[in-house]
Design an enzyme around this catalytic site. Structure first.
Site, PDB file in Angstrom:
ATOM      1  N   HIS A  35       3.861   1.677   2.478  1.00 23.13           N
ATOM      2  CA  HIS A  35       3.966   2.060   3.319  1.00 23.13           C
ATOM      3  C   HIS A  35       5.860   1.879   2.954  1.00 23.13           C
ATOM      4  O   HIS A  35       6.238   0.850   2.227  1.00 23.13           O
ATOM      5  CB  HIS A  35       3.478   1.193   4.383  1.00 23.13           C
ATOM      6  CG  HIS A  35       3.684  -0.224   4.522  1.00 23.13           C
ATOM      7  ND1 HIS A  35       2.696  -0.874   4.986  1.00 23.13           N
ATOM      8  CD2 HIS A  35       5.140  -0.702   4.910  1.00 23.13           C
ATOM      9  CE1 HIS A  35       3.752  -2.209   4.858  1.00 23.13           C
ATOM     10  NE2 HIS A  35       4.528  -1.882   4.419  1.00 23.13           N
ATOM     11  N   GLU A  91       1.915   3.746   7.552  1.00 23.18           N
ATOM     12  CA  GLU A  91       0.873   3.682   6.917  1.00 23.18           C
ATOM     13  C   GLU A  91       0.112   4.821   6.267  1.00 23.18           C
ATOM     14  O   GLU A  91       0.166   5.809   6.345  1.00 23.18           O
ATOM     15  CB  GLU A  91      -0.025   2.601   7.648  1.00 23.18           C
ATOM     16  CG  GLU A  91       0.864   1.378   8.566  1.00 23.18           C
ATOM     17  CD  GLU A  91       0.410  -0.124   7.663  1.00 23.18           C
ATOM     18  OE1 GLU A  91       0.678   0.168   6.036  1.00 23.18           O
ATOM     19  OE2 GLU A  91      -0.115  -1.109   7.804  1.00 23.18           O
ATOM     20  N   ASN A  98       0.540  -1.455  -0.006  1.00 21.63           N
ATOM     21  CA  ASN A  98      -0.180   0.216   0.053  1.00 21.63           C
ATOM     22  C   ASN A  98       1.161   1.820  -0.058  1.00 21.63           C
ATOM     23  O   ASN A  98       0.465   2.564   0.299  1.00 21.63           O
ATOM     24  CB  ASN A  98      -0.806  -0.088   1.063  1.00 21.63           C
ATOM     25  CG  ASN A  98      -0.099   0.174   2.370  1.00 21.63           C
ATOM     26  OD1 ASN A  98       1.421  -0.053   2.873  1.00 21.63           O
ATOM     27  ND2 ASN A  98      -0.892  -0.776   3.575  1.00 21.63           N
TER      28      ASN A  98
HETATM   29  C1  GLP Z   1       7.038  -4.972   6.373  1.00 24.76           C
HETATM   30  C2  GLP Z   1       8.209  -4.524   6.795  1.00 24.76           C
HETATM   31  C3  GLP Z   1       8.341  -3.110   5.845  1.00 24.76           C
HETATM   32  C4  GLP Z   1       9.078  -3.640   4.324  1.00 24.76           C
HETATM   33  C5  GLP Z   1       7.080  -4.387   3.878  1.00 24.76           C
HETATM   34  C6  GLP Z   1       7.664  -4.981   2.111  1.00 24.76           C
HETATM   35  O1  GLP Z   1       5.458  -4.159   6.531  1.00 24.76           O
HETATM   36  N1  GLP Z   1       7.523  -3.532   8.534  1.00 24.76           N
HETATM   37  O2  GLP Z   1       9.630  -2.312   6.314  1.00 24.76           O
HETATM   38  O3  GLP Z   1       9.565  -3.220   3.160  1.00 24.76           O
HETATM   39  O4  GLP Z   1       6.635  -5.108   5.231  1.00 24.76           O
HETATM   40  O5  GLP Z   1       7.486  -6.675   2.568  1.00 24.76           O
HETATM   41  P1  GLP Z   1       7.728  -7.417   1.371  1.00 24.76           P
HETATM   42  O6  GLP Z   1       9.686  -7.447   1.251  1.00 24.76           O
HETATM   43  O7  GLP Z   1       7.780  -8.661   2.292  1.00 24.76           O
HETATM   44  O8  GLP Z   1       7.107  -7.162   0.596  1.00 24.76           O
END
Ligand code: GLP
Length: 246
Positions: free
Chosen positions: A138, A143, A136
């Site tokens: 973030h 968020e 989304n």
């Molecule tokens: C989590 C972490 C983030 C990360 C995001 C994306 O929410 N807090 O720091 O960047 O997920 O994760 P992924 O790399 O598993 O898609």
């Protein structure tokens, strides 16, 4: 913003690991801000490989974490502290006293966050902050909100983020609903930002975040304002970006 286009996840991970290794070689006492999630897993694997081959040393590196689940201890297998300890710190020669993590178990959240920001300040700031991109938009656990967050703070997680991260948890009923995270403005204070993004499922949000308007509804869009932001992304993740973007 500099974009490095890679063939796939593996190539992305090697390119990003090489950037980190080059910085640590040039500046051995670098302060690294480290991220978790699936995206940086390959980077840690390659950094461990470079260390094992004697090509990089972390003996003077200082490391801080980007975020942590509220309520989880550093020994909890789903905590980000455990992730970083087991997948990176314990596999290289970083000194334990040079690792600064958020204590998700500290219920005095304002104190925890203020102490964390003060520690980063005491280290002279973050030299390179590694980031992934949430589905989304973030970054860390910042968020989508009506305004950008500032320093490290405690925040609630959206259903979407809880669902996206649920594959890391054995018991999905125990996924925390809150987390500690560096704020967007704290992240922006890092001297360099390095983000890795892979896969077509991130293509739409990547395009919106970096080729659309800067808005707190897509927290990552703030990175467009950073003067040293490198995005390493694979072809699939960049597939919806303007043709001349790289
Ligand atoms: C989590 C972490 C983030 C990360 C995001 C994306 O929410 N807090 O720091 O960047 O997920 O994760 P992924 O790399 O598993 O898609």
């Amino acid at each position: 913003m500099k974009i490095i286009k890679t063939r796939d996840y593996e190539h992305m991970s090697r390119q990003a690991a090489n950037i980190i290794a080059a910085l640590v070689t040039l500046q051995p006492d670098s302060v690294l801000g480290l991220a978790t999630g699936s995206s940086p897993l390959g980077i840690y694997k390659h950094l461990i490989g470079l260390y094992e081959h004697g090509d990089v040393s972390f003996d003077r590196v200082r490391a801080v974490t980007l975020d942590e689940y509220a309520g989880l201890s550093s020994t909890h297998p789903d905590s980000f502290a455990y992730y970083l300890n087991s997948r990176f710190f314990s596999r290289v020669n970083i000194a334990a006293e040079n690792i600064y993590l958020l204590n998700g178990e500290n219920a005095a959240h304002q104190e925890e966050c203020a102490a964390f920001d003060k520690r980063i300040q005491g280290l002279g700031g973050v030299d390179l902050q590694l980031l992934g991109l949430g589905g989304n938009g973030h970054i860390g656990f910042n968020e989508p909100k009506p305004s950008f967050s500032k320093g490290t703070h405690r925040t609630s997680l959206t259903e979407e983020t809880i669902e996206a991260n649920s594959h890391f948890f054995e018991d999905k009923r125990k996924i925390p609903t809150h987390a500690y995270t560096m704020g967007v403005s704290g992240i922006m204070q890092a001297k360099r930002l390095l983000m890795v993004v892979s896969g077509e499922q991130k293509a739409e949000i990547l395009n919106k975040a970096f080729f659309g308007p800067i808005t707190p509804e897509i927290p990552a869009s703030a990175l467009q304002f950073h003067s040293d932001f490198t995005l390493v992304a694979d072809e699939a993740a960049l597939s919806l970006c303007p043709p001349d973007c790289v």
